[in-house]
Scaffold this active site. Structure first.
Site, mmCIF file in Angstrom:
data_model
loop_
_atom_site.group_PDB
_atom_site.id
_atom_site.type_symbol
_atom_site.label_atom_id
_atom_site.label_comp_id
_atom_site.label_asym_id
_atom_site.label_seq_id
_atom_site.Cartn_x
_atom_site.Cartn_y
_atom_site.Cartn_z
ATOM 1 N N LYS A 27 0.870 -1.172 0.000
ATOM 2 C CA LYS A 27 0.000 0.000 0.000
ATOM 3 C C LYS A 27 0.908 1.224 0.000
ATOM 4 C CE LYS A 27 -3.775 -2.374 2.320
ATOM 5 N NZ LYS A 27 -5.132 -2.101 1.780
ATOM 6 N N ALA A 52 -12.621 4.764 -0.742
ATOM 7 C CA ALA A 52 -12.076 6.028 -0.247
ATOM 8 C C ALA A 52 -11.309 5.707 1.024
ATOM 9 C CB ALA A 52 -13.197 7.027 0.033
ATOM 10 N N GLY A 54 -8.131 6.381 1.579
ATOM 11 C CA GLY A 54 -7.384 7.577 1.961
ATOM 12 C C GLY A 54 -5.945 7.297 2.366
ATOM 13 N N ASN A 109 3.248 6.757 -6.600
ATOM 14 C CA ASN A 109 1.803 6.965 -6.740
ATOM 15 C C ASN A 109 1.553 8.459 -6.926
ATOM 16 O OD1 ASN A 109 -0.932 7.145 -6.586
ATOM 17 N ND2 ASN A 109 -1.128 6.206 -4.563
ATOM 18 N N CYS A 112 -3.367 9.130 -6.852
ATOM 19 C CA CYS A 112 -4.454 8.671 -5.984
ATOM 20 C C CYS A 112 -5.602 9.669 -6.007
ATOM 21 C CB CYS A 112 -3.982 8.488 -4.542
ATOM 22 S SG CYS A 112 -5.340 7.985 -3.456
ATOM 23 N N LYS A 140 2.955 5.406 -11.382
ATOM 24 C CA LYS A 140 1.553 4.987 -11.527
ATOM 25 C C LYS A 140 0.731 6.188 -11.950
ATOM 26 C CE LYS A 140 -2.039 2.155 -9.535
ATOM 27 N NZ LYS A 140 -2.317 1.174 -8.493
ATOM 28 N N GLY A 219 -9.544 -3.818 -13.692
ATOM 29 C CA GLY A 219 -10.676 -4.676 -14.029
ATOM 30 C C GLY A 219 -10.332 -6.059 -14.512
ATOM 31 N N GLY A 240 -6.363 -6.265 -8.884
ATOM 32 C CA GLY A 240 -6.843 -5.367 -7.838
ATOM 33 C C GLY A 240 -8.110 -5.888 -7.211
#
Lengths: 286, 219
Positions: A27, A52, A54, A109, A112, A140, A219, A240
């Protein structure tokens, strides 16, 4: 290589799932600890889900002292996803990870949807991170940019080694009864099957724009989905949302991927790499 | 962590709810208060359900058809199959001296299995209508109330309370029984600690229900 999408697995609470991947992606780790958003944090949609969370994480200090040694014991190669709120945040974390041989790669990242967007552009972040670490750097990216291929080119010029495509897209779900947001913070990141065509388009665009190594995600539910990402120009694929519904998905999808490649007469799914671009007519309209 | 495709044995109406009985396969029933992730046909995410009963070679779940996932589960027919993952999470601690089971609405779901492990334990159950209260037949030794009477009005002092129900009920229970064991609920994506989606705020602290709960001590 089969990975998880950052945020979709905690190797320390589900070590067997992590071990069923070729590499585990953490993460996102930020400079300071983050508790994450107030609930509700997830909501299902018709063809996907919103989250969400966060960027809940222990912060880089505790990550290095507590998580890193435990991750090392798992024996699975792992990438660290890095997040922040300004360029220096990314550079600092990258330089602190640089000394740890156990970290295989770093994923930046810069996309996000659940936190305030980094003030500075992805390009500056990549350039600063590049100076801070010798490790393979992956960016990403969000498919929400008007031209993701252009962002990818800029990231390439700034020194990134590969691209992770795609992050979630911002979405909103209203509770059917109250007509108020289903998620505590209001909006969230859309993932799951709804993303697949958007992700495939981003992979294809970035492959054409840069020719760089790409981890494709968004997906993927089956081996055939994974093969499509490879055909669109992804060298690697990541799972994912499917991991939430099916922790056995890595083994299943790997088997299905081999079978799907064999149906095309290929010995390996690598043979499918970028074949979608050989018939460029079908893609030229994007 | 074991996941298996199980067959539906029966689908029985209990008031507005459905008792979905599936062949157990090699899954263990676990401890009362633990839960399973049930594949909801046609949906992206499975649904968390605590075990209601563990008849021989079966697992049974009490489901309230309130949304697309729970409606799909309640529509399953004998012979159809679904993926089931579990048991997951932390259940009730049954090593208590004076147990009292407290349930509200669909929150009574884990109590029948809990009652089997605490023979003779009394229960107080609250429902919003007589129709919903038909589910009380699943729980032995139960005193039942229907709104506007609230279940917290029926809790005597000095009992070891084990409760499951809607959040306002749990908040009210912990005010009258500060040491109660409370089974909380939250939307979950994975059930096994991967998504961090099931965090609930309890006393200003965020707790991940699937791995820290769903049963938490109130105090």
């Amino acid at each position: 290589m089969l990975l998880n999408a950052s945020g979709c697995l905690d190797a320390l609470t589900a070590p067997d799932v992590a071990r069923s991947l070729d590499a585990f992606v953490t993460k996102t780790v930020t400079p300071l600890p983050r508790e994450g958003n107030a609930p509700a944090r997830i909501a299902e949609t018709d063809v996907g889900m919103l989250n969400a969370i966060g960027l809940a994480n222990p912060g880089i200090d505790r990550f290095l002292t507590r998580n890193l040694p435990q991750l090392e014991k798992l024996g699975v190669p792992f990438w660290v996803s890095v997040g922040g709120f300004q360029t220096d945040d990314y550079a600092d974390i990258c330089s602190r990870l640089d000394d740890h041989a156990v970290v295989s790669a770093i994923e930046l990242n810069v996309s996000c949807p659940n936190v305030e967007a980094p003030v500075e552009s992805a390009t500056q972040i990549v350039a600063a991170a590049r100076l801070a670490t010798r490790k393979p750097l992956w960016a990403k990216l969000s498919p929400a940019a008007p031209d993701v291929g252009e962002v990818a080119q800029a990231a390439q010029a700034a020194g990134v080694d590969g691209l992770s495509l795609i992050n979630t897209l911002r979405g909103l779900k209203l509770d059917a009864r109250t007509l108020r947001p289903a998620l505590g913070p209001g909006q969230g990141g859309l993932s799951g099957p709804a993303l697949k065509p958007i992700a495939l388009a981003a992979v294809a665009s970035c492959y054409r724009a840069t020719g760089m190594p790409i981890v494709g995600m968004g997906g993927i539910q089956t081996g055939l989905d994974a093969l499509e990402f490879i055909a669109a120009g992804a060298q690697h694929v990541a799972l994912g949302t499917v991991l939430f519904a099916d922790p056995d998905a890595p083994a299943r999808i790997r088997m299905e991927l081999h079978a799907a490649a064999a149906e095309h007469g290929w010995n390996s799914y690598d043979d499918a790499y970028a074949v979608a671009h050989e018939e460029s007519l079908s893609l030229r309209t994007t | 962590m074991r996941r298996e495709r199980l067959s539906v044995v029966a689908n029985e109406s209990v008031g507005p709810y459905t008792l979905l009985r599936v062949a157990r396969g090699s899954l263990e029933p676990g401890r009362p208060g633990q839960f399973f992730m049930l594949e909801a046909p046609g949906r992206v995410l499975p649904r968390p359900m605590s075990l209601c009963l563990a008849p021989r070679a079966e697992l049974a779940f009490l489901i309230d058809p309130i949304g697309p996932g729970t409606r799909a589960l309640c529509a399953l027919e004998r012979g159809e199959t679904l993926q089931v993952l579990g048991p997951l999470g932390n259940g009730f601690d049954v090593e208590v001296e004076r147990p009292l089971l407290v349930g509200g609405g669909i929150g009574i779901a884990p109590l029948p299995y809990l009652a089997q492990q605490l023979p003779g334990a009394p229960a107080v159950l609250g429902f919003r209508s007589d129709w919903h209260a038909e589910a009380a037949e699943l729980v032995p030794n139960a005193q039942v109330c229907v709104e506007p009477v609230l279940v917290t009005q029926l809790i005597p002092d000095g009992m070891d309370v084990l409760a499951c129900g809607p959040e306002p009920m749990l908040e009210a229970v912990r005010r009258v029984a500060p040491a109660a064991q409370l089974a909380w609920e939250a939307p979950m994506a994975c059930g096994y600690g991967a998504c961090y989606g099931c965090a609930v705020e309890i006393d200003g602290q965020l707790r991940r229900l699937c791995v820290e709960g769903p049963v938490l001590h109130a105090a």
